[in-house]
Design a protein around this motif. Sequence first.
Motif, PDB file in Angstrom:
ATOM      1  N   PHE A  58       0.945  -1.373   0.171  1.00 62.02           N
ATOM      2  CA  PHE A  58      -0.040   0.003  -0.017  1.00 62.02           C
ATOM      3  C   PHE A  58       0.809   1.082   0.012  1.00 62.02           C
ATOM      4  O   PHE A  58       0.732   2.265  -0.646  1.00 62.02           O
ATOM      5  N   VAL A  69      -4.969  -0.222  -2.218  1.00 61.89           N
ATOM      6  CA  VAL A  69      -5.213  -1.285  -1.239  1.00 61.89           C
ATOM      7  C   VAL A  69      -5.139  -2.504  -1.948  1.00 61.89           C
ATOM      8  O   VAL A  69      -6.202  -3.223  -2.320  1.00 61.89           O
ATOM      9  N   PHE A 103      -5.492  -5.605   5.461  1.00 62.30           N
ATOM     10  CA  PHE A 103      -4.247  -5.411   6.518  1.00 62.30           C
ATOM     11  C   PHE A 103      -4.216  -6.370   7.672  1.00 62.30           C
ATOM     12  O   PHE A 103      -5.457  -6.317   8.209  1.00 62.30           O
ATOM     13  N   GLU A 105      -1.997  -2.426  10.094  1.00 62.55           N
ATOM     14  CA  GLU A 105      -3.073  -1.403  10.285  1.00 62.55           C
ATOM     15  C   GLU A 105      -2.441  -0.274  11.340  1.00 62.55           C
ATOM     16  O   GLU A 105      -2.575   0.935  10.966  1.00 62.55           O
ATOM     17  N   LEU A 138       0.516   1.718   9.886  1.00 66.39           N
ATOM     18  CA  LEU A 138      -0.024   2.918   8.837  1.00 66.39           C
ATOM     19  C   LEU A 138      -0.320   3.833   9.537  1.00 66.39           C
ATOM     20  O   LEU A 138      -0.296   4.930   9.283  1.00 66.39           O
ATOM     21  N   ALA A 139      -1.393   3.610  10.778  1.00 68.25           N
ATOM     22  CA  ALA A 139      -1.896   4.756  11.582  1.00 68.25           C
ATOM     23  C   ALA A 139      -0.981   5.665  12.158  1.00 68.25           C
ATOM     24  O   ALA A 139      -1.031   6.708  12.237  1.00 68.25           O
ATOM     25  N   LEU A 140       0.236   4.642  12.668  1.00 69.09           N
ATOM     26  CA  LEU A 140       1.551   5.416  13.450  1.00 69.09           C
ATOM     27  C   LEU A 140       2.145   6.392  12.252  1.00 69.09           C
ATOM     28  O   LEU A 140       2.324   7.553  12.546  1.00 69.09           O
ATOM     29  N   LEU A 178       0.807   7.712   9.650  1.00 66.81           N
ATOM     30  CA  LEU A 178      -0.129   9.083   9.702  1.00 66.81           C
ATOM     31  C   LEU A 178       0.086  10.036  10.578  1.00 66.81           C
ATOM     32  O   LEU A 178       0.127  11.251  10.401  1.00 66.81           O
ATOM     33  N   VAL A 179       0.074   9.525  11.847  1.00 63.66           N
ATOM     34  CA  VAL A 179       0.233  10.440  13.011  1.00 63.66           C
ATOM     35  C   VAL A 179       1.525  10.897  13.182  1.00 63.66           C
ATOM     36  O   VAL A 179       1.922  12.231  13.378  1.00 63.66           O
ATOM     37  N   TYR A 220       2.195  15.202  12.875  1.00 62.50           N
ATOM     38  CA  TYR A 220       3.099  15.728  13.929  1.00 62.50           C
ATOM     39  C   TYR A 220       4.427  16.450  13.299  1.00 62.50           C
ATOM     40  O   TYR A 220       4.867  17.626  13.557  1.00 62.50           O
ATOM     41  N   GLY A 276     -11.860   5.754   0.594  1.00 59.23           N
ATOM     42  CA  GLY A 276     -11.021   4.726  -0.327  1.00 59.23           C
ATOM     43  C   GLY A 276     -11.523   3.421   0.274  1.00 59.23           C
ATOM     44  O   GLY A 276     -10.644   2.285  -0.160  1.00 59.23           O
ATOM     45  N   GLU A 332     -10.733  -0.691   4.686  1.00 65.57           N
ATOM     46  CA  GLU A 332      -9.364  -0.640   5.129  1.00 65.57           C
ATOM     47  C   GLU A 332      -8.989   0.637   5.447  1.00 65.57           C
ATOM     48  O   GLU A 332      -8.341   0.951   6.443  1.00 65.57           O
ATOM     49  N   LEU A 333      -8.892   1.414   4.510  1.00 69.08           N
ATOM     50  CA  LEU A 333      -8.347   2.853   4.851  1.00 69.08           C
ATOM     51  C   LEU A 333      -9.110   3.589   5.662  1.00 69.08           C
ATOM     52  O   LEU A 333      -8.583   4.295   6.630  1.00 69.08           O
ATOM     53  N   LYS A 341     -10.241   2.472   8.512  1.00 74.55           N
ATOM     54  CA  LYS A 341      -9.971   1.847   9.815  1.00 74.55           C
ATOM     55  C   LYS A 341      -8.627   2.648  10.055  1.00 74.55           C
ATOM     56  O   LYS A 341      -8.511   2.868  11.348  1.00 74.55           O
ATOM     57  N   ILE A 342      -7.733   2.579   9.153  1.00 75.50           N
ATOM     58  CA  ILE A 342      -6.449   3.329   9.297  1.00 75.50           C
ATOM     59  C   ILE A 342      -6.831   4.610   9.997  1.00 75.50           C
ATOM     60  O   ILE A 342      -6.070   5.278  10.802  1.00 75.50           O
ATOM     61  N   LEU A 343      -7.668   5.361   9.207  1.00 71.25           N
ATOM     62  CA  LEU A 343      -7.858   6.920   9.605  1.00 71.25           C
ATOM     63  C   LEU A 343      -8.438   6.963  10.771  1.00 71.25           C
ATOM     64  O   LEU A 343      -8.193   7.901  11.573  1.00 71.25           O
ATOM     65  N   GLN A 359      -8.087   4.953  13.450  1.00 69.91           N
ATOM     66  CA  GLN A 359      -7.191   4.791  14.255  1.00 69.91           C
ATOM     67  C   GLN A 359      -6.355   5.956  14.405  1.00 69.91           C
ATOM     68  O   GLN A 359      -5.785   6.378  15.610  1.00 69.91           O
ATOM     69  N   ALA A 360      -5.872   6.663  13.369  1.00 70.84           N
ATOM     70  CA  ALA A 360      -5.042   7.805  13.215  1.00 70.84           C
ATOM     71  C   ALA A 360      -5.717   9.020  14.073  1.00 70.84           C
ATOM     72  O   ALA A 360      -4.872   9.612  14.909  1.00 70.84           O
ATOM     73  N   ILE A 417      -5.621   8.229  17.951  1.00 70.36           N
ATOM     74  CA  ILE A 417      -4.425   8.355  18.496  1.00 70.36           C
ATOM     75  C   ILE A 417      -4.250  10.097  18.633  1.00 70.36           C
ATOM     76  O   ILE A 417      -3.767  10.532  19.705  1.00 70.36           O
ATOM     77  N   LEU A 418      -4.375  10.518  17.525  1.00 67.77           N
ATOM     78  CA  LEU A 418      -3.921  12.368  17.711  1.00 67.77           C
ATOM     79  C   LEU A 418      -4.656  12.759  18.693  1.00 67.77           C
ATOM     80  O   LEU A 418      -4.362  13.513  19.323  1.00 67.77           O
ATOM     81  N   LEU A 470      -3.463  12.189  21.978  1.00 64.19           N
ATOM     82  CA  LEU A 470      -2.079  12.838  22.179  1.00 64.19           C
ATOM     83  C   LEU A 470      -2.594  14.372  22.565  1.00 64.19           C
ATOM     84  O   LEU A 470      -1.827  14.839  23.603  1.00 64.19           O
ATOM     85  N   VAL A 471      -3.369  15.086  21.707  1.00 67.12           N
ATOM     86  CA  VAL A 471      -3.700  16.328  22.290  1.00 67.12           C
ATOM     87  C   VAL A 471      -4.358  16.576  23.389  1.00 67.12           C
ATOM     88  O   VAL A 471      -3.787  17.168  24.074  1.00 67.12           O
ATOM     89  N   ARG A 474      -1.718  16.315  26.125  1.00 68.36           N
ATOM     90  CA  ARG A 474      -0.962  17.502  26.196  1.00 68.36           C
ATOM     91  C   ARG A 474      -1.706  18.551  26.876  1.00 68.36           C
ATOM     92  O   ARG A 474      -1.100  19.306  27.735  1.00 68.36           O
TER      93      ARG A 474
END
Lengths: 241, 188
Positions: A138, A169, A173, A178, A181-183, A185-186, A190, B71, B74-75, B77-79, B81-82, B85-86, B89-90, B93
């Motif tokens: 990917f 894709v 994944f 997964e 990829l999420a990490l 992007l994070v 940053y 997309g 799968e994408l 799920k990635i988004l 999670q991201a 996490i963001l 984190l914010v 802080r």
Amino acid sequence: MSGRRWDATRIEKLRRAVDLLVVYLVNLALYAGPLTLAGIGIGSESTVPDWLLVLTGGERGPVLLFVAGFVRNSAYLFGVTVATLLGIHLAVLVTLQSKGVMRTAYSVVYSTSIYLAGLFTVVWYLTTATGVHNARDFVVNVQVEFIYRVIDLTGSEMRFGLARPDTLVPGEFSLVGELSLALLLVLFVYYLYSIYLGTRLNHDAGRFEGVVTVSIVVLLPVLYVVGSIIAAGITNVPFYP
Amino acid sequence: MSAKQSLPDADVEAAEQQDPTSGETEFETDTHRLPVETRPTIRPVLVWMAIVISMGVGAIALVFSKADAVGGPELAKILIQAVGILTLLVVLRLAIRAVILRRTTYTITNDTVRRQYTLLLRTRVREVPADVIRSSELRQSRIQRFLGYGTLAVNEGLGEIDLEHVPDPQAIRGALRDVIDTRSDTTL
């Protein structure tokens, strides 16, 4: 008297530049060391250049492989940091906010570089680890598709060494893929935020100038690809970034 | 006319009792009893935390409902999670910032203006002697005025000290003026 003060300022600037370089080199060793210990960047003995034997006193084996991996990882990180520094400072110059390259260097050394190291680590992990082949494919597909989109934008009929992917894709994944990829992007978010904050704090730029600087840095890969296309067209050498 | 009599009415209102989120300020009617001690308000930090959490949850819900637009599942799920996490984190802080603000005190005495906080057995103190104070600037945007706080920048460019998230900043600025005026009177 004024000449002496000017010299003192130069000496002070030089001292600060040396301090900054020392901090960066220590950070570089701290990033590259654990990466190499984790096996990233370590290849076979046949890939090790002979001049590295000088560093190990002619000894071959695990030490040489470690040293070679350490040098390789450090070189990649250094190259990416220099590219980031040049890109950010170019963007700051274009927005007429520059208060000197040292301020950009401070921002890159003390904050941006850590996110670059993180991005590098995740990409290397995806490249070398097992069980994440869909995530790896990917990442490659995104880059290839990006290049093809730029080629389409330029209207060029450029030849490109890699085929355009049918789909971004390739398949489901794994959980590790997964999270990787999420990490990624994070860390990328940053990385951009550190550029924005560094521009605002170190060059006393406003919000708008900070956003413009980040936008220019984001567009630099596009400029790189366009430049490569133009160079390939002039030299008639196939385009293979 | 003395410096104290020239103060705006808002600066000589009765002492107010404030809720724990807005800090504590003590001063008498008619004059500012020194030392004045206050704590920064964490109200704006809490507001930002609420905004960040709302935006994070909203973005996750949007991506979840429009997976095809980003997309595919799968994408998506990635988004998700991201974004999760963001957001975490914010919020973390901001929480750290709130803790630091709650442990910060601003003190104005006849001799000094001091900002101090203690965290994890580590104390940081920034102090400016009153006799070197040459300027003070109150910064208060519309939102800050609505939420009742502001930033006092003292001696900017001359060994400055910033008192951020100050509740009722006009009153604190009045106390600061008292210190400066008292110093001027003593010098004269």
